[in-house]
Design a protein around this motif. Structure first.
Motif, PDB file in Angstrom:
ATOM      1  N   GLU A  66      18.401 -30.974 -54.532  1.00  0.00           N
ATOM      2  CA  GLU A  66      18.197 -30.183 -53.309  1.00  0.00           C
ATOM      3  C   GLU A  66      19.526 -29.897 -52.610  1.00  0.00           C
ATOM      4  O   GLU A  66      19.696 -28.836 -52.017  1.00  0.00           O
ATOM      5  CB  GLU A  66      17.219 -30.876 -52.366  1.00  0.00           C
ATOM      6  N   ALA A  69      20.852 -26.907 -54.294  1.00  0.00           N
ATOM      7  CA  ALA A  69      20.097 -25.713 -53.874  1.00  0.00           C
ATOM      8  C   ALA A  69      20.496 -25.258 -52.480  1.00  0.00           C
ATOM      9  O   ALA A  69      20.649 -24.052 -52.229  1.00  0.00           O
ATOM     10  CB  ALA A  69      18.597 -25.998 -53.938  1.00  0.00           C
ATOM     11  N   LEU A  70      20.684 -26.190 -51.576  1.00  0.00           N
ATOM     12  CA  LEU A  70      21.056 -25.844 -50.203  1.00  0.00           C
ATOM     13  C   LEU A  70      22.473 -25.297 -50.125  1.00  0.00           C
ATOM     14  O   LEU A  70      22.726 -24.317 -49.417  1.00  0.00           O
ATOM     15  CB  LEU A  70      20.893 -27.070 -49.300  1.00  0.00           C
ATOM     16  N   CYS A  81      15.396 -19.112 -49.792  1.00  0.00           N
ATOM     17  CA  CYS A  81      15.717 -20.375 -50.457  1.00  0.00           C
ATOM     18  C   CYS A  81      16.151 -21.443 -49.464  1.00  0.00           C
ATOM     19  O   CYS A  81      15.835 -22.625 -49.640  1.00  0.00           O
ATOM     20  CB  CYS A  81      16.781 -20.166 -51.529  1.00  0.00           C
ATOM     21  N   HIS A  85      14.140 -24.805 -49.519  1.00  0.00           N
ATOM     22  CA  HIS A  85      14.832 -26.047 -49.891  1.00  0.00           C
ATOM     23  C   HIS A  85      15.094 -26.954 -48.702  1.00  0.00           C
ATOM     24  O   HIS A  85      15.243 -28.167 -48.889  1.00  0.00           O
ATOM     25  CB  HIS A  85      16.089 -25.728 -50.698  1.00  0.00           C
ATOM     26  N   GLY A  89      13.765 -30.437 -49.267  1.00  0.00           N
ATOM     27  CA  GLY A  89      14.734 -31.499 -49.003  1.00  0.00           C
ATOM     28  C   GLY A  89      14.144 -32.586 -48.127  1.00  0.00           C
ATOM     29  O   GLY A  89      14.310 -33.787 -48.398  1.00  0.00           O
ATOM     30  N   ASN A 157      19.588 -21.555 -59.090  1.00  0.00           N
ATOM     31  CA  ASN A 157      19.552 -21.163 -57.686  1.00  0.00           C
ATOM     32  C   ASN A 157      20.187 -19.808 -57.448  1.00  0.00           C
ATOM     33  O   ASN A 157      19.727 -19.054 -56.586  1.00  0.00           O
ATOM     34  CB  ASN A 157      20.162 -22.258 -56.809  1.00  0.00           C
TER      35      ASN A 157
END
Length: 196
Positions: A66, A69-70, A81, A85, A89, A157
């Motif tokens: 995560e 992704a962030l 997103c 996320h 998260g 991502n």
């Protein structure tokens, strides 16, 4: 407003319905990203298969995935997103501070910082990560499996960020709050000139 239809189950073709049903079985609902990706069953299946494969990796924890992704979502300015996320998260145990730190390309601990920075280096350099950055990631305790998985998660991502940015997928998660004045310059990040 979405520039592609977000396929509803009652409108789905058999191949779309099969994939959307699998998503609902796993998540309990069908988020709009999957409904938009379903315009091409091949695109949706590709996402689902790749996500499942790298999600089963052992090089990164769920929290670290995560963080990637962030960091990538913030660098690419993907509102969908970031919302998704940030929610996921929290579900996997990231604190609000850790979520914000990841979005800034940082972390609240050494491992989180190393993951966010390495993901940012992969994204910003388009994979041409300097030896010093790779060495720093390894020095934080990560092995070759984690190196490969970070690259895979960055790629996944980028796929969803670009798709959502193009499509304008309707956000169906709680919106991620904007970062304060220290928010990175997305164009600079894409050029590899920021800490994300």
């Amino acid at each position: 407003m979405s520039r592609l239809p977000q396929i509803a189950p009652e409108q789905a073709t058999p191949s779309q319905a099969e994939l959307l049903s699998a998503v609902k079985g796993k998540l309990g609902r069908v988020p709009n990203l999957f409904r938009a990706l379903a315009n091409s069953p091949a695109a949706l299946r590709g996402y689902l298969d790749f996500s499942a494969a790298i999600g089963a990796g052992e090089g990164l924890t769920a929290q670290q995935r995560e963080i990637v992704a962030l960091a990538v979502g913030e660098a690419n300015g993907c509102e969908y997103c970031l919302a998704a996320h940030s929610t996921i998260g929290k579900m996997v145990g990231l604190s609000p501070e850790a979520i914000e730190a990841a979005r800034r390309g940082e972390g609240t601990d050494e491992a989180g910082r190393a993951v966010a920075r390495f993901a940012g280096a992969v994204l910003g350099s388009r994979g041409r990560v300097p030896d010093a950055e790779l060495d720093a990631f390894r020095a934080a305790g990560f092995g070759d499996d984690a190196v490969a998985e970070v690259v895979a998660h960055v790629a996944l991502n980028v796929y969803t960020n670009y798709f959502n940015n193009l499509v304008g997928t309707d956000v169906d998660f709680p919106a991620a709050a904007p970062l304060s004045a220290q928010q990175p310059d997305h164009a600079a990040c894409a050029a590899g000139a920021c800490s994300v």
